[in-house]
Write an enzyme that holds these catalytic residues in place. Structure first.
Site, short mmCIF file in Angstrom:
data_model
loop_
_atom_site.label_atom_id
_atom_site.label_comp_id
_atom_site.label_asym_id
_atom_site.label_seq_id
_atom_site.Cartn_x
_atom_site.Cartn_y
_atom_site.Cartn_z
N CYS A 82 0.84 -1.19 0.00
CA CYS A 82 0.00 0.00 0.00
C CYS A 82 0.87 1.23 0.00
O CYS A 82 1.07 1.87 1.04
CB CYS A 82 -0.94 -0.03 1.19
SG CYS A 82 -2.20 -1.27 0.91
N TYR A 109 21.60 -7.18 -3.06
CA TYR A 109 20.83 -6.09 -2.47
C TYR A 109 19.31 -6.22 -2.70
O TYR A 109 18.62 -5.23 -2.86
CB TYR A 109 21.36 -4.72 -2.95
CG TYR A 109 22.84 -4.57 -2.72
CD1 TYR A 109 23.34 -4.48 -1.43
CD2 TYR A 109 23.75 -4.59 -3.78
CE1 TYR A 109 24.71 -4.38 -1.19
CE2 TYR A 109 25.11 -4.49 -3.55
CZ TYR A 109 25.59 -4.38 -2.26
OH TYR A 109 26.94 -4.30 -2.03
C1 LIG Z 1 29.31 -2.27 -0.11
C2 LIG Z 1 30.76 -2.46 0.07
C3 LIG Z 1 31.45 -3.34 -0.78
C4 LIG Z 1 30.79 -4.07 -1.93
O1 LIG Z 1 30.34 -3.23 -2.92
P1 LIG Z 1 29.75 -3.85 -4.28
O2 LIG Z 1 29.34 -2.65 -5.04
O3 LIG Z 1 28.62 -4.72 -3.92
O4 LIG Z 1 30.87 -4.60 -4.93
C5 LIG Z 1 32.79 -3.55 -0.54
N1 LIG Z 1 33.44 -2.92 0.48
C6 LIG Z 1 32.79 -2.07 1.31
C7 LIG Z 1 33.55 -1.44 2.42
C8 LIG Z 1 31.44 -1.81 1.13
O5 LIG Z 1 30.83 -0.97 1.96
#
Ligand SMILES: *Cc1c(COP(=O)(O)O)cnc(C)c1O
Length: 429
Positions: free
Chosen positions: A359, A388
């Site tokens: 909703c 994600y």
């Molecule tokens: C989110 C993150 C990643 C991974 O990023 P991707 O875009 O999924 O490859 C790696 N290292 C740190 C510190 C992050 O915060």
């Protein structure tokens, strides 16, 4: 459209399994993950550490992209490390039996309880983000009589976001120590002076879904330069260089990702040449791909319900999931490829808006989506949802979070059970 596997009945095949059969067995919405795709990506990264750094490095899967016990087991079996960003991820990795010495712990505001947990479990590397954390960690480690390996998160002054990057002196970010103000060098000196901390290196992470090699090269140069300055000012040669993640993947035809090996080769060249120039040893390299390991392995399957044609405006196709299982559209207007899994060979003839069942008017999964003419009861597949999605899921509207099924070689197995209504009220008093 990317190449997809379709069987004789015109059904989408995932990991050798008929997607329509999966929905009959497990229901919808359903997250499906292809194990071969995950393992191939892990292997490609691991091989390039062997090829370009003589094996002197560690790929740490960034588990916030998709976290559950099974993914830590897979990472372990592929010889990877992992990175965690919370007590919950750390707990999950530990529960899965993941070796704690291959864990890297991140976060811009780790709580004292999380840091204590990391010290108790013997996490291999803790990445300190700010000076308060460095002080807190130093005190907690002294209290426990341990000496954790510490890296410092640095803002290299490179902000890389989708198809472009900028270099500025002053980057506005909640993460890390700034270089240009001298904050990073101060933190190095404090960490080196703390008897309960073992400072071994520096870390940076410049963004996500990046389709260019240049920002990674610039970041590597800046970090090598900083390691040279550290040696000059303190006499200490840091051993670890963690270059983070952020490698882009294919969501739709608009994306043109760089192959893993290409990133790795070009970055390794700049590290070698910088090492030579600064008379530094080639550091132990860590990289933290998240999205590029699990993203393209995932497909979400939904059942189409109501269809609303609004003449001259648009057609809404509603599915039995939405922002609860995939909040990326409402967060970032992310684009995906859609197809009907039960008529996967049919060419798109309509343009529709795919809506969720929450909703909330913004609860969409895509707009201006090309799709074959959909009918109630069709199975809608959304591609590249491995990263994600499940990890960002919520039970908004008290919709249970769907199960995750792993497929491989024509067989399927549940790796995360679907949430039940009982579980939804479990913590209610
Ligand atoms: C989110 C993150 C990643 C991974 O990023 P991707 O875009 O999924 O490859 C790696 N290292 C740190 C510190 C992050 O915060």
């Amino acid at each position: 459209m990317e190449k997809i596997a379709v069987n004789a009945e015109g059904h989408l095949m995932l990991g050798g399994v008929d997607a329509v059969q999966l929905t009959q067995e497990y229901g919808t919405p359903l997250y499906v993950m292809e194990e071969d795709v995950i393992r191939a990506a892990m292997k490609a990264y691991r091989d390039s550490i062997n090829r370009f750094y003589d094996g002197k490095g560690l790929i740490c899967y960034a588990s916030k992209a998709f976290s559950c016990k099974e993914i830590y087991r897979i990472a372990q079996s592929e010889g990877l490390g992992v990175d965690v960003v919370s007590g919950g991820e750390l707990y999950t990795a530990h529960q899965a039996g993941f070796p704690m010495d291959k864990v890297v712990f991140h976060g811009n505001n780790k709580t004292p309880a999380e840091l204590r947990m990391a010290l108790d479990l013997g996490v291999g590397r803790i990445v300190a983000d700010n000076i308060e954390e460095l002080h807190l960690l130093s005190a907690l480690a002294a209290e426990k009589g341990v000496t954790p390996n510490v890296l410092l998160r640095i803002k290299p002054g490179i902000d890389a976001h989708t198809h472009q990057f900028i270099m500025t002196g002053q980057i506005d970010s909640k993460f890390g120590f700034a270089l240009e103000t001298g904050e990073a060098m101060e933190a190095v000196k404090e960490a080196l002076a703390a008897p309960s901390l073992h400072l071994i290196g520096v870390h940076c992470h410049i963004g996500s879904q990046i389709h260019e090699v240049t920002p990674f090269i610039r970041a590597a140069e800046v970090m090598m330069q900083f390691m040279a300055s550290v040696r000059e000012e303190t006499g200490v040669t840091l051993t670890d260089l963690n270059l983070g993640g952020g490698y882009g993947i294919r969501y739709t035809d608009e994306d043109d990702p760089v192959p893993h090996a290409a990133y790795m080769e070009e970055v390794s060249e700049v590290i070698r040449s910088s090492a030579e120039m600064f008379h530094l040893p080639v550091p132990f390299i860590l990289m933290e791909p998240g999205r590029s390991i699990v993203g393209e392995a995932g497909t979400t399957l939904y059942t189409v319900g109501s269809i609303k044609h609004i003449p001259g405006i648009r057609t809404y196709i509603s599915v039995d999931g939405g922002m609860g299982d995939n909040p990326r559209y409402i967060l970032y207007q992310s684009k995906y490829d859609f197809l009907l899994a039960n008529r996967a060979a049919e060419a798109p003839t309509t343009t529709v808006t795919v809506a969720g069942k929450c909703c909330e008017s913004g609860d969409l999964l895509g707009e201006n989506v090309p799709l074959a003419e959909a009918k109630p009861g069709d199975i809608l597949a959304v591609r590249s949802t491995g990263a994600y999605n499940y990890s960002m899921a919520s039970c908004y509207n008290r919709n249970p979070i769907p199960p995750v099924v792993m497929v491989k070689d024509g067989t399927s197995r549940v790796i995360v059970k679907g949430m039940t209504y009982e579980q939804i009220v479990e913590n209610d008093i």
